[in-house]
Design a protein around this motif. Structure first.
Motif, PDB file in Angstrom:
ATOM      1  N   ILE A 122      -7.944   5.910   0.137  1.00  0.00           N
ATOM      2  CA  ILE A 122      -6.957   6.595   1.355  1.00  0.00           C
ATOM      3  C   ILE A 122      -6.974   7.842   1.540  1.00  0.00           C
ATOM      4  CG2 ILE A 122      -4.821   6.559   2.136  1.00  0.00           C
ATOM      5  CD1 ILE A 122      -4.065   4.003   0.522  1.00  0.00           C
TER       6      ILE A 122
ATOM      7  N   LEU B  72      -7.602   2.763  -4.913  1.00  0.00           N
ATOM      8  CA  LEU B  72      -6.998   2.835  -3.681  1.00  0.00           C
ATOM      9  C   LEU B  72      -6.493   3.988  -3.216  1.00  0.00           C
ATOM     10  CD1 LEU B  72      -6.945   0.881  -1.023  1.00  0.00           C
ATOM     11  CD2 LEU B  72      -4.498   0.169  -1.768  1.00  0.00           C
ATOM     12  N   THR B  73      -5.929   4.771  -3.992  1.00  0.00           N
ATOM     13  CA  THR B  73      -5.417   6.116  -3.630  1.00  0.00           C
ATOM     14  C   THR B  73      -6.615   6.890  -3.117  1.00  0.00           C
ATOM     15  OG1 THR B  73      -3.431   5.961  -4.997  1.00  0.00           O
ATOM     16  CG2 THR B  73      -4.365   8.083  -4.525  1.00  0.00           C
TER      17      THR B  73
ATOM     18  N   PHE C 263       0.743  -1.146  -0.014  1.00  0.00           N
ATOM     19  CA  PHE C 263      -0.009   0.013   0.136  1.00  0.00           C
ATOM     20  C   PHE C 263       0.883   1.419   0.163  1.00  0.00           C
ATOM     21  CE2 PHE C 263      -2.129  -3.528   2.255  1.00  0.00           C
ATOM     22  CZ  PHE C 263      -3.280  -3.402   1.705  1.00  0.00           C
TER      23      PHE C 263
ATOM     24  N   VAL D 144     -10.168   8.941   3.493  1.00  0.00           N
ATOM     25  CA  VAL D 144      -9.838   8.914   4.926  1.00  0.00           C
ATOM     26  C   VAL D 144      -8.978   9.933   5.583  1.00  0.00           C
ATOM     27  CG1 VAL D 144      -9.024   7.254   6.587  1.00  0.00           C
ATOM     28  CG2 VAL D 144     -10.206   6.101   4.701  1.00  0.00           C
ATOM     29  N   MET D 145      -7.922  10.399   4.655  1.00  0.00           N
ATOM     30  CA  MET D 145      -7.164  11.488   5.148  1.00  0.00           C
ATOM     31  C   MET D 145      -8.016  12.870   5.273  1.00  0.00           C
ATOM     32  SD  MET D 145      -3.375  10.644   3.284  1.00  0.00           S
ATOM     33  CE  MET D 145      -2.508   9.330   3.853  1.00  0.00           C
TER      34      MET D 145
ATOM     35  N   LEU E 175      -0.488   5.146  -0.908  1.00  0.00           N
ATOM     36  CA  LEU E 175      -0.653   5.815   0.361  1.00  0.00           C
ATOM     37  C   LEU E 175       0.458   7.279   0.081  1.00  0.00           C
ATOM     38  CD1 LEU E 175      -0.880   6.367   3.300  1.00  0.00           C
ATOM     39  CD2 LEU E 175       1.259   5.137   3.913  1.00  0.00           C
TER      40      LEU E 175
ATOM     41  N   ALA F  96      -1.896   9.299  -2.402  1.00  0.00           N
ATOM     42  CA  ALA F  96      -2.989  10.022  -1.571  1.00  0.00           C
ATOM     43  C   ALA F  96      -2.315  11.135  -0.486  1.00  0.00           C
ATOM     44  CB  ALA F  96      -3.686   8.897  -0.584  1.00  0.00           C
ATOM     45  N   THR F  97      -1.302  10.913  -0.064  1.00  0.00           N
ATOM     46  CA  THR F  97      -0.655  11.935   0.837  1.00  0.00           C
ATOM     47  C   THR F  97      -0.401  13.338   0.280  1.00  0.00           C
ATOM     48  OG1 THR F  97       0.263  10.310   2.158  1.00  0.00           O
ATOM     49  CG2 THR F  97       1.328  12.323   2.557  1.00  0.00           C
TER      50      THR F  97
END
Length: 362
Positions: free
Chosen positions: A178, A174-175, A36, A181-182, A40, A43-44
């Motif tokens: 995530i 998935l990005t 992941f 969620v962030m 991750l 997404a960050t």
């Protein structure tokens, strides 16, 4: 003078075992989350770059975070995942066509004299003819066939990088998950990062975290938005001029712009094709449009990058190319971010005034 403090011999063993246990936990954690890491990181970057926009949007939506997260997630799907996925799908579906173009280019021999339509171009026709003749006399015609096999290898490598569409599409989705969620717990994550930094290095480390966030925002805006704008404008110009496979060419332009190569490798052959087909008017229009689109990044990218951090463009270019070669497609964003963060922290450390040396006599 007080006697030196002696520590029990058991303290060393306890500290050693504690370090080993913590190191083992960190290694196991990294091994578990390794699949992941790519999503991750993406997404960050997206969340850090668009966090101020999300906060403004939350204010417009009556302060409701859930609505703001929903809108931002849909925006990521439309502005990030959909264009990238469309570009990859288009390239994968036209692998045979790209291979055919590469084979044609590798077998093409440059004529000794320029085509008649090229010589008849207004203002620049005679200059092009003279330059063509000089290049032929210098042996450049023999150099082009030697370079074409490398272009063929580069094309095959590029297609191979984007060929695993299913894996990339899963990573993109998935990005987005995530990132959602962030968005919903961004303050908690930011507080945790700042507390960790303060625990490690004090207020200097907290300032370094803020500088890193600005560097990430600048790279994401400067690289991603500029590539999207250039590829869209270039694709519109190609489609209006009647060039075939405009969607495929726009997708290739988007990838080339992301890689900091620019749209000229696509726009220049498109202009030549329009002239070759005999439509001089649209050829001139597309040539002017190509110059505007190709040089747009010199204005737009610095402005967007400086919205997050003041970073040199050479550093961004080196980070994109190095990241692509080192980490694959995700390295296009990871490479410049790592270099930008390192550069920003180094400049901040160098510019920080030295603290006065302590007086050991006190």
């Amino acid at each position: 003078m007080s006697p030196p403090i002696t520590r029990p011999s058991g303290d060393l063993a306890r500290v050693t075992f504690g370090v080993l246990i913590i190191g083992g936990l960190l290694a196991a954690t990294f091994w578990i989350v390794r699949p992941f890491l790519g999503p991750l990181i993406w997404a960050t970057m997206l969340v850090v770059a668009s966090w101020p926009l999300m906060r403004r949007l939350q204010g417009l939506l009556w302060g409701r975070r859930s609505l703001a997260v929903l809108v931002m997630t849909l925006a990521l799907l439309l502005l990030f995942v959909v264009p990238v996925a469309w570009a990859i799908v288009t390239i994968v579906e036209n692998v045979d066509r790209l291979a055919g173009w590469a084979k044609f280019a590798s077998e093409y021999h440059v004529p000794e004299t320029p085509p008649a339509w090229l010589v008849k171009l207004p203002l620049v026709g005679e200059t092009i003819a003279a330059t063509w003749a000089q290049g032929s006399s210098l042996g450049l015609r023999d150099l082009v066939p030697k370079l074409m096999p490398y272009a063929d290898d580069a094309t095959r490598w590029f297609v191979g990088e984007v060929g695993s569409f299913g894996v990339l599409l899963f990573q993109f989705l998935l990005t987005v998950v995530i990132a959602a969620v962030m968005y919903s717990s961004g303050e908690f994550a930011a507080t945790l990062v700042r507390k960790t930094a303060r625990r490690i290095g004090g207020e200097r480390a907290v300032g370094a975290v803020d500088l890193a966030g600005g560097a990430i925002r600048g790279v994401a805006l400067g690289v991603g938005v500029t590539a999207l704008v250039q590829s869209m404008l270039g694709g519109i110009g190609i489609a209006v001029a009647g060039v075939p496979a405009a969607g495929l060419l726009a997708a290739v332009m988007f990838m080339l712009c992301i890689a900091q190569i620019g749209p000229f490798p696509v726009l220049l052959p498109a202009v030549i094709w329009v002239f070759w087909s005999g439509d001089t008017t649209w050829g001139i229009v597309l040539a002017i449009w190509s110059v505007l689109v190709g040089t747009l990044d010199n204005v737009l990218r610095p402005v967007l990058i400086r919205m997050g951090a003041d970073l040199p463009l050479l550093l961004i270019f080196a980070g994109v190319i190095g990241g692509l070669l080192s980490f694959g497609l995700v390295g296009i964003f990871v490479g410049p971010v790592i270099l930008a963060v390192a550069y920003t922290l180094l400049v901040a450390w160098v510019d920080d005034p030295e603290r006065p040396a302590p007086d050991w006599r006190d």
